[in-house]
Scaffold this motif. Structure first.
Motif: not given
Length: 200
Positions: A19-20, A26-28, A59-61, A98-99
């Motif tokens: 993502a970053d 664009q994350v799939t 959730l991580l971010a 991204g995060r």
């Protein structure tokens, strides 16, 4: 060749890195499969869908941002806490765009309730208690700070301030000063002004 050790947590972290690099949108699962050089089907034993993957990244971010903000405001109060809190988000957004975008993914109520988003709200209210705000002013202030910080960061990341003669850092400092002044002026009076005048 299939890489051993894949897990939902590892995929979320890899997705956050992706993502970053390319943007959260664009994350799939397919993009992540290419990153690990595995078949897409092999990832579905760890994540249910691309949306599930994105929720895990969000959730991580949120957790990372909460940890950073908590460390920044520890031992601080008033304007110092407000500035440290805001700067923690801004720094995180610039380091991990991204995060940062992922952290604002809309979560369903149950997921949101067990996320680190709760910690963010608690920290915001803890800072605002230093300004002696009563309800509903405190809730208004939580929303105002969120809008001000995130709005500024979004504009800055988009390059909106890059073609103006005034440095973005100056405007950021001006924003924090203005918010602090506004919050102090909104403090709930602890005594009746007329009674206070009589004492004088």
């Amino acid at each position: 060749m299939v890489r051993a050790g894949l897990s939902a947590e590892r995929l979320a972290r890899a997705g956050a890195e992706l993502a970053d690099e390319v943007g959260f949108g664009q994350v799939t699962v397919s993009a992540l499969a290419r990153r690990f050089d595995v078949k897409v089907a092999s990832l579905y034993s760890h994540v249910r869908s691309s949306h599930d993957l994105k929720v895990r990244i969000a959730l991580l971010a949120l957790e990372e941002m909460a940890d950073r903000a908590a460390a920044a405001v520890a031992g601080r109060a008033g304007k110092d806490a407000l500035a440290a809190f805001a700067e923690a988000y801004r720094d995180y957004a610039r380091e991990h765009p991204g995060r940062y975008e992922a952290a604002r993914l809309r979560l369903d109520p149950q997921t949101a309730a067990r996320s680190a988003g709760v910690r963010h709200a608690q920290m915001t209210r803890a800072i605002l208690r230093g300004y002696d705000l009563a309800e509903p002013d405190q809730t208004h202030a939580v929303r105002m700070l969120g809008g001000a910080f995130h709005g500024y960061v979004d504009l800055e990341l988009s390059g909106a301030f890059s073609h103006t003669p005034v440095a973005a850092e100056e405007s950021w400092a001006w924003l924090i000063d203005s918010l602090d002044l506004l919050l102090r002026n909104r403090a709930t009076p602890t005594t009746d002004p007329s009674t206070d005048r009589q004492k004088r």
